[in-house]
Motif scaffolding. Structure first.
Motif, mmCIF file in Angstrom:
data_model
loop_
_atom_site.group_PDB
_atom_site.id
_atom_site.type_symbol
_atom_site.label_atom_id
_atom_site.label_comp_id
_atom_site.label_asym_id
_atom_site.label_seq_id
_atom_site.Cartn_x
_atom_site.Cartn_y
_atom_site.Cartn_z
ATOM 1 N N LEU A 176 -9.584 3.186 -0.085
ATOM 2 C CA LEU A 176 -10.773 3.646 -0.808
ATOM 3 C C LEU A 176 -10.820 5.163 -0.881
ATOM 4 O O LEU A 176 -11.158 5.747 -1.918
ATOM 5 C CB LEU A 176 -12.033 3.110 -0.126
ATOM 6 C CG LEU A 176 -12.306 1.609 -0.299
ATOM 7 C CD1 LEU A 176 -13.353 1.134 0.696
ATOM 8 C CD2 LEU A 176 -12.744 1.308 -1.726
ATOM 9 N N SER A 177 -10.458 5.802 0.208
ATOM 10 C CA SER A 177 -10.441 7.267 0.248
ATOM 11 C C SER A 177 -9.454 7.823 -0.769
ATOM 12 O O SER A 177 -9.746 8.805 -1.481
ATOM 13 C CB SER A 177 -10.072 7.734 1.655
ATOM 14 O OG SER A 177 -9.874 9.128 1.690
ATOM 15 N N SER B 73 -8.781 10.417 -6.253
ATOM 16 C CA SER B 73 -8.286 10.464 -7.634
ATOM 17 C C SER B 73 -9.437 10.616 -8.626
ATOM 18 O O SER B 73 -9.346 11.380 -9.593
ATOM 19 C CB SER B 73 -7.496 9.187 -7.957
ATOM 20 O OG SER B 73 -6.262 9.176 -7.289
ATOM 21 N N TYR B 74 -10.516 9.891 -8.390
ATOM 22 C CA TYR B 74 -11.687 10.019 -9.266
ATOM 23 C C TYR B 74 -12.222 11.458 -9.225
ATOM 24 O O TYR B 74 -12.586 12.026 -10.261
ATOM 25 C CB TYR B 74 -12.791 9.054 -8.830
ATOM 26 C CG TYR B 74 -12.548 7.606 -9.159
ATOM 27 C CD1 TYR B 74 -12.106 7.210 -10.421
ATOM 28 C CD2 TYR B 74 -12.788 6.599 -8.217
ATOM 29 C CE1 TYR B 74 -11.891 5.874 -10.733
ATOM 30 C CE2 TYR B 74 -12.587 5.260 -8.520
ATOM 31 C CZ TYR B 74 -12.137 4.902 -9.767
ATOM 32 O OH TYR B 74 -11.931 3.575 -10.070
ATOM 33 N N GLU C 299 -6.163 2.628 -9.498
ATOM 34 C CA GLU C 299 -7.258 1.671 -9.607
ATOM 35 C C GLU C 299 -6.711 0.254 -9.751
ATOM 36 O O GLU C 299 -7.194 -0.690 -9.098
ATOM 37 C CB GLU C 299 -8.093 2.038 -10.841
ATOM 38 C CG GLU C 299 -9.466 1.404 -10.902
ATOM 39 C CD GLU C 299 -10.254 1.960 -12.072
ATOM 40 O OE1 GLU C 299 -11.440 2.237 -11.888
ATOM 41 O OE2 GLU C 299 -9.669 2.113 -13.161
ATOM 42 N N LYS C 300 -5.690 0.108 -10.567
ATOM 43 C CA LYS C 300 -5.051 -1.196 -10.770
ATOM 44 C C LYS C 300 -4.449 -1.704 -9.458
ATOM 45 O O LYS C 300 -4.582 -2.883 -9.103
ATOM 46 C CB LYS C 300 -3.965 -1.069 -11.835
ATOM 47 C CG LYS C 300 -3.225 -2.360 -12.142
ATOM 48 C CD LYS C 300 -2.143 -2.124 -13.208
ATOM 49 C CE LYS C 300 -1.320 -3.376 -13.450
ATOM 50 N NZ LYS C 300 -0.237 -3.128 -14.448
ATOM 51 N N ALA C 301 -3.797 -0.801 -8.726
ATOM 52 C CA ALA C 301 -3.181 -1.182 -7.450
ATOM 53 C C ALA C 301 -4.243 -1.607 -6.442
ATOM 54 O O ALA C 301 -4.051 -2.571 -5.684
ATOM 55 C CB ALA C 301 -2.362 -0.020 -6.905
ATOM 56 N N MET D 56 0.830 -1.212 0.000
ATOM 57 C CA MET D 56 0.000 0.000 0.000
ATOM 58 C C MET D 56 0.859 1.254 0.000
ATOM 59 O O MET D 56 0.588 2.206 -0.724
ATOM 60 C CB MET D 56 -0.943 -0.010 1.204
ATOM 61 C CG MET D 56 -1.992 -1.109 1.135
ATOM 62 S SD MET D 56 -3.085 -1.146 2.577
ATOM 63 C CE MET D 56 -4.066 0.321 2.281
ATOM 64 N N GLN D 57 1.903 1.237 0.813
ATOM 65 C CA GLN D 57 2.766 2.419 0.921
ATOM 66 C C GLN D 57 3.603 2.631 -0.334
ATOM 67 O O GLN D 57 3.711 3.754 -0.831
ATOM 68 C CB GLN D 57 3.692 2.269 2.136
ATOM 69 C CG GLN D 57 4.628 3.439 2.373
ATOM 70 C CD GLN D 57 3.897 4.695 2.810
ATOM 71 O OE1 GLN D 57 2.739 4.650 3.152
ATOM 72 N NE2 GLN D 57 4.581 5.819 2.767
ATOM 73 N N GLU D 58 4.188 1.554 -0.839
ATOM 74 C CA GLU D 58 5.139 1.680 -1.938
ATOM 75 C C GLU D 58 4.495 1.621 -3.327
ATOM 76 O O GLU D 58 5.087 2.081 -4.304
ATOM 77 C CB GLU D 58 6.208 0.577 -1.833
ATOM 78 C CG GLU D 58 7.031 0.639 -0.567
ATOM 79 C CD GLU D 58 7.817 1.936 -0.444
ATOM 80 O OE1 GLU D 58 8.272 2.458 -1.478
ATOM 81 O OE2 GLU D 58 7.960 2.429 0.698
ATOM 82 N N VAL D 59 3.314 1.028 -3.409
ATOM 83 C CA VAL D 59 2.668 0.890 -4.719
ATOM 84 C C VAL D 59 1.408 1.735 -4.823
ATOM 85 O O VAL D 59 1.329 2.654 -5.635
ATOM 86 C CB VAL D 59 2.337 -0.596 -5.029
ATOM 87 C CG1 VAL D 59 1.669 -0.720 -6.404
ATOM 88 C CG2 VAL D 59 3.608 -1.440 -4.981
ATOM 89 N N MET D 60 0.447 1.452 -3.960
ATOM 90 C CA MET D 60 -0.841 2.127 -4.125
ATOM 91 C C MET D 60 -0.757 3.624 -3.897
ATOM 92 O O MET D 60 -1.244 4.426 -4.698
ATOM 93 C CB MET D 60 -1.877 1.514 -3.184
ATOM 94 C CG MET D 60 -3.210 2.226 -3.321
ATOM 95 S SD MET D 60 -4.629 1.247 -2.930
ATOM 96 C CE MET D 60 -5.899 2.373 -3.529
#
Length: 489
Positions: free
Chosen positions: A139-140, A145-146, A113-115, A99-103
């Motif tokens: 989710l937040s 982003s959306y 979204e992919k992450a 989550m930290q390094e990718v998302m």
């Protein structure tokens, strides 16, 4: 890695036996990681690394990693982290690193979204009961982003998947504000109402039911209420706005200051001029000089002319100065400032010793600290009024950053906002204690500000922030001018 373990435990109603044992272990070593010598910290780190060879659970690894961070031994974390992730490839540690390094570092909505899809496929929430908050963070982030892309339907649909009611306002409110800034009042309004209603629910709980979650949720009441009511005011729905505000003031009187601006506007519009005038006078007397046009209008309406206004205005400012002077007496102290030598954004060394003979304003901050950032326009204005004073130096001490790329983030933040600040990185550890500057100054929370006199003594210490530019300018002026004078005890 994010400091997720202890944050999560703060809001968890009950702990599994293993987790409780590990939390107890963390507390057991508190005297060492808080006040121990470098030798003690090194010794404990060595013991923990040796112990880790026999670890059977992920909680044991998590606790030791948190302890190593607290001990200032981040350099020893990576090997242990790697072992834990290999042992538990679908565990919390691996998930949190992802989550930290990718998302959270994904650029653009498509990548984020992919992450997120990877996250819920490999680490589904059902495998981590009690970790709803972690997934709500994700989710937040995706909903934000959306919203930035102007895709309100997807942003709203994503927000509706959040499960922790006490926290969801932290996802809803930023999305609502982004939609508002784009002129989308239609989609922003129900989001604001949700935040407002959630906060109201927690505020009105019986006192014996108000836990940390309830107190946290109630903090969003004023901001969501202000934004929601401001929409009503702009739509001319003043009576509806007043009803909401006055109900809010009954159940949460501590929110009065935050609601003052929308309150007086609603009172003015519904003909309750004297009440609006009284609120405006209080706002002005607290340094919110931007309300002066409305204050003048009401003064003329209620008095029949502007006669006497200048004297009235001067009296309000005198009251403000007196209030600030009384307030700063509570912040007064007198003790030698701990020495420091840190690098600025250019890689140049800046030390306390090199600034002797100047009054120094230290402002401890971080890029993730919203109260810090909220006060920056005021601090910029305060610095500007001393731009030609060679006896005053403002230093913005960047501390407690959570990202390994913090230096790049700091430079980007300062350049993006065009802040003319002298920023120093608080990442140099004391050779004896192993402490960074924030710890040496006993900073418990940020923003934290210190006023140091020309002889190197701390004269004032203050915490918290305000978005009120004029007030900050006046407060800083009083603090600095007082620190210029010899200490009288």
């Amino acid at each position: 890695m994010k400091k997720t373990l202890l944050i999560a435990l703060t809001f968890t109603a009950g702990l599994a036996y293993g987790q409780q044992q590990e939390l107890d272990k963390f507390q057991q070593y508190r005297p060492i990681w808080e006040e121990g010598t470098i030798a003690q910290k090194d010794s404990l780190a060595a013991v923990l690394i040796a112990e880790s060879k026999n670890y059977k659970t992920e909680d044991e690894y998590s606790t030791t990693l948190n302890l190593l961070r607290a001990l200032g031994h981040e350099d020893k974390m990576a090997p242990l982290e790697t072992i834990a992730m290999k042992k538990f490839p679908k565990g919390r540690l691996t998930r949190d690193v992802f989550m930290q390094e990718v998302m959270y570092k994904a650029e653009g909505t498509t990548e984020k979204e992919k992450a997120y899809q990877q996250l819920i496929k490999k680490w589904p929430l059902k495998n981590f009961p009690g970790d709803e908050l972690t997934y709500d963070y994700a989710l937040s982030s995706l909903a934000g982003s959306y919203a930035t892309d102007g895709n309100a339907p997807k942003a709203i649909a994503t927000l509706e998947q959040m499960q922790e009611r006490f926290w969801r306002g932290n996802g809803y409110l930023p999305v609502a504000n982004r939609l508002l800034s784009a002129g989308d009042t239609t989609n922003a309004t129900p989001l604001l109402k949700t935040v407002m209603d959630d906060a109201y629910y927690y505020i009105t709980l019986p006192e014996e039911q108000k836990d940390n979650k309830a107190r946290f949720a109630s903090m969003g009441y004023a901001s969501s209420m202000s934004a929601y009511v401001n929409i009503l005011v702009n739509q001319g729905k003043y009576t509806e706005a007043l009803e909401l505000i006055e109900n809010a003031l009954q159940v949460a009187p501590e929110q009065a200051d935050a609601l003052s601006n929308v309150y007086y506007k609603s009172l003015m519009a519904t003909g309750r001029k004297l009440e609006a005038y009284n609120i405006l006078a209080k706002l002005y007397a607290k340094g919110q000089f931007n309300v002066e046009p409305d204050l003048k209008t009401l003064y003329a309406d209620l008095n029949g002319s502007m006669q006497g206004y200048q004297g009235f205005n001067a009296g309000l400012k005198e009251d403000l100065v007196k209030s600030i002077r009384d307030h700063i007496k509570e912040m007064a102290t007198f003790k030698p400032a701990p020495a420091f030598e840190l690098l600025n954004l250019k890689g140049e060394k800046v030390s306390l010793a090199s600034l002797k003979g100047k009054v120094i304003v230290l402002d401890f901050w971080a890029t993730w600290c919203q109260p810090c950032i909220r006060s920056f326009p005021g601090m910029q204005a305060a610095q500007a009024q001393y731009a030609d004073d060679k006896e005053v130096q403002f230093l913005f001490i960047n501390t407690w950053e959570r990202d390994k790329d913090y230096k790049k983030n700091v430079v980007s933040f300062i350049e993006k906002n065009n802040y003319p600040f002298e920023v120093l990185y608080d990442d140099q550890k004391d050779a004896v204690t192993g402490q960074v500057m924030a710890a040496k100054y006993d900073v418990q929370g940020i923003p934290a500000k210190f006023i140091i006199d020309k002889e190197g003594n701390i004269r004032y210490f203050l915490t918290g922030s305000s978005p009120n530019v004029d007030y900050i300018k006046m407060e800083m002026k009083e603090l600095i001018e007082s620190a210029k004078k010899p200490y009288k005890g």
